[in-house]
Structures are given as structure tokens and as C-alpha cells.
Scaffold this motif. Structure first.
Motif, PDB file in Angstrom:
ATOM      1  N   ASN A   1     -58.926 -15.721  30.400  1.00  0.00           N
ATOM      2  CA  ASN A   1     -58.526 -15.579  28.994  1.00  0.00           C
ATOM      3  C   ASN A   1     -59.801 -15.685  28.158  1.00  0.00           C
TER       4      ASN A   1
ATOM      5  N   HIS B   1     -49.586 -19.799  24.669  1.00  0.00           N
ATOM      6  CA  HIS B   1     -50.804 -20.599  24.871  1.00  0.00           C
ATOM      7  C   HIS B   1     -50.817 -21.737  23.855  1.00  0.00           C
TER       8      HIS B   1
ATOM      9  N   GLU C   1     -52.998 -22.869  22.061  1.00  0.00           N
ATOM     10  CA  GLU C   1     -53.680 -22.539  20.796  1.00  0.00           C
ATOM     11  C   GLU C   1     -52.783 -21.712  19.884  1.00  0.00           C
TER      12      GLU C   1
ATOM     13  N   GLY D   1     -60.584 -26.665  27.422  1.00  0.00           N
ATOM     14  CA  GLY D   1     -61.858 -26.568  26.721  1.00  0.00           C
ATOM     15  C   GLY D   1     -62.553 -27.906  26.529  1.00  0.00           C
TER      16      GLY D   1
ATOM     17  N   SER E   1     -60.035 -26.290  31.929  1.00  0.00           N
ATOM     18  CA  SER E   1     -61.356 -26.637  32.474  1.00  0.00           C
ATOM     19  C   SER E   1     -61.507 -26.321  33.962  1.00  0.00           C
ATOM     20  N   VAL E   2     -60.873 -25.208  34.401  1.00  0.00           N
ATOM     21  CA  VAL E   2     -61.127 -24.747  35.775  1.00  0.00           C
ATOM     22  C   VAL E   2     -62.535 -24.159  35.819  1.00  0.00           C
TER      23      VAL E   2
ATOM     24  N   ILE F   1     -58.113 -19.220  33.199  1.00  0.00           N
ATOM     25  CA  ILE F   1     -59.464 -19.723  32.985  1.00  0.00           C
ATOM     26  C   ILE F   1     -59.984 -19.287  31.627  1.00  0.00           C
ATOM     27  N   GLY F   2     -60.461 -20.240  30.845  1.00  0.00           N
ATOM     28  CA  GLY F   2     -61.074 -19.922  29.555  1.00  0.00           C
ATOM     29  C   GLY F   2     -62.576 -19.787  29.707  1.00  0.00           C
ATOM     30  N   GLY F   3     -63.294 -20.848  29.358  1.00  0.00           N
ATOM     31  CA  GLY F   3     -64.760 -20.822  29.302  1.00  0.00           C
ATOM     32  C   GLY F   3     -65.436 -20.258  30.538  1.00  0.00           C
TER      33      GLY F   3
END
Ligand code: PGA
Length: 239
Positions: A12, A95, A97, A167, A199-200, A219-221
Motif C-alpha cells: 500500500n 484502512h 487511516e 507506521g 510495520s512488516v 505493507i506500507g513503508g
């Protein structure tokens, strides 16, 4: 009870990336060629402005949210049909957010139904806050979110994302994830893929992805760089 489900590794990108990022799937395919990852699905959900331009690279494409209607006077919104037109096969809904921005479980339910109506697969996100976990209510909160957010549809994905782990660099322990995913499995049945998110990263992916009822990750970051996304994807078990 547990059946082998094809892993889904979903990035993502949130509000990151411009048109120069459209070639990233090609970079991904260079570091982890499609021929070596026949056992899993890789999905990239970029900002909608990039979706139609995103290179193939042997990855699936998805949206990050949608409006429940097909079309109409909804300034700034887009429908699942529009996301499909731009190349999406999945759409993230609910999500945290977006929930923080006002989406209720009823909204998420209507959006998930709209994604199905368009012929796409919704990834329905759920997860407790830190206060709810500290109060011992994590499982009850998540169970109720699933009851209220999942419409009567056959094909969907659940992403369990504890809000306090998104995050923040704080990952839920494998024990916590295992416990929650086992409870979710008991609620939704054998055929639904359950993703963990929050935070994966390459360093923790193997421990999380090898849990019996974890069928992938959101997965974000760590999904913004193709090297780290590939390292996470490589940690997915081969059935
Ligand atoms: P993170 O985001 O990996 O940066 O914690 C996860 C998500 O929001 O889906």
C-alpha cells in the motif's frame, strides 16, 4: 480446518509516488522474477494517479479506497468501476487511516460490496487501537468490525492491522498475531485469505508469514522500495 491458501503480498503506497514510480513493478520483477514466484500473488496499490500507468512486471494492481456508488456527484471520489478501468483487481477498504477520516463499519461494508459489484476483490481492513488492546478488548473489537464490515460476499480478503503497529515500527508479536488470526479464521472460515499488516519488514516477515493462519501481508513503508518488498515476498512460504 486450515487449508493452504495462495500467499498475497500487498504493498500500500498510500500518498507516495509520482509518475516516475510507474516503472517500479519492472524493478520488482528484476529483483524477484515472475518465474520464481509462481506460488504467490504480489499486489501494488499505488496512488490512483499512477494506477493506469503502472508497468506490468507480473504484479497485480489495486486501489486504496473507493466510493460505494458507481458514479455521481461525489467530488474527489472514485468508484470501483473506475479503479477496474485503470487496471485494479483488488481494492483496499476500511484502512485505519480511512476509518480515522470518518469511515464507519457500515461505510466499509457498502464499499466492500461495491468492489464486488465491480468484479474486483475487496481487502477489508480491521484492527484495534492500543487502548482497546490494553483494555483486553482486541479480539472483541476485531470480531465486531468483521461482523459489521464484511457484506454477504464470497470472495474477499481480511487484513488485520493493529492501529498501534501501523507506521510506528512496533510490530505485534508472532504470538499476538497467531492468536488473533486463529480467532479471525474461526469467524470467517477456511477459504478467506488473512493478511497481517503493521510495520512488516524484511527482518520480521518470515516469523509472521510462517504462521498457520497468516496468508500474506499488507505493507506500507517497506513496500515503497522494491528490494525490501521483494525480500518480504521471498519470506512467504511455498505451500
Ligand atoms: P506500515 O503500514 O507497514 O508502514 O506500518 C501498514 C499499512 O498501513 O497497511
Amino acid at each position: 480446518m486450515t487449508q493452504t491458501l495462495r500467499p498475497l503480498i500487498a504493498a500500500n503506497w498510500k500518498m507516495h509516488g509520482d509518475l516516475s514510480w510507474a516503472s517500479k513493478p519492472t524493478d520488482f520483477d528484476r529483483v524477484y522474477p515472475a518465474a520464481e514466484r509462481q506460488h504467490l500473488d504480489v499486489l501494488i496499490c499505488p496512488p490512483a494517479t499512477i494506477l493506469a500507468s503502472l508497468a506490468d512486471g507480473g504484479v497485480l494492481k489495486g486501489g486504496q479506497d473507493c466510493h460505494a456508488a458507481v458514479s455521481g456527484a461525489h467530488t474527489g471520489d472514485m468508484s470501483s468501476e473506475m479503479l477496474k478501468d485503470a487496471g485494479a483487481s483488488y481494492v483496499i477498504v476500511g484502512h485505519s487511516e480511512r476509518r480515522a477520516g470518518g469511515d464507519t463499519c457500515a461505510d466499509v461494508n457498502a464499499k466492500a460490496e461495491a468492489v464486488t459489484r465491480a468484479g474486483l476483490v475487496p481487502i477489508i481492513c480491521v484492527g484495534e487501537t492500543e487502548d482497546q488492546r490494553d483494555a483486553g478488548n482486541a479480539q472483541a473489537v476485531v470480531s465486531k468490525q468483521i461482523t459489521d464490515s464484511v457484506p454477504d460476499i464470497a470472495d474477499y480478503v481480511i487484513a488485520y492491522e493493529p492501529v498501534w503497529a501501523i507506521g510506528t515500527g512496533k510490530t505485534a508479536t508472532p504470538e499476538d498475531v497467531d492468536e488473533m488470526h486463529n480467532a479471525i479464521r474461526a469467524q470467517v472460515g477456511a477459504g478467506v485469505r488473512l493478511l497481517y499488516g503493521g510495520s512488516v519488514k524484511p527482518a520480521n516477515a518470515k516469523d509472521l508469514l510462517s504462521l498457520a493462519n497468516v496468508n500474506g501481508a499488507l505493507i506500507g513503508g517497506a513496500g515503497l522500495e522494491m528490494d525490501s518488498l521483494a525480500d518480504i515476498a521471498r519470506a512467504a512460504p511455498k505451500a
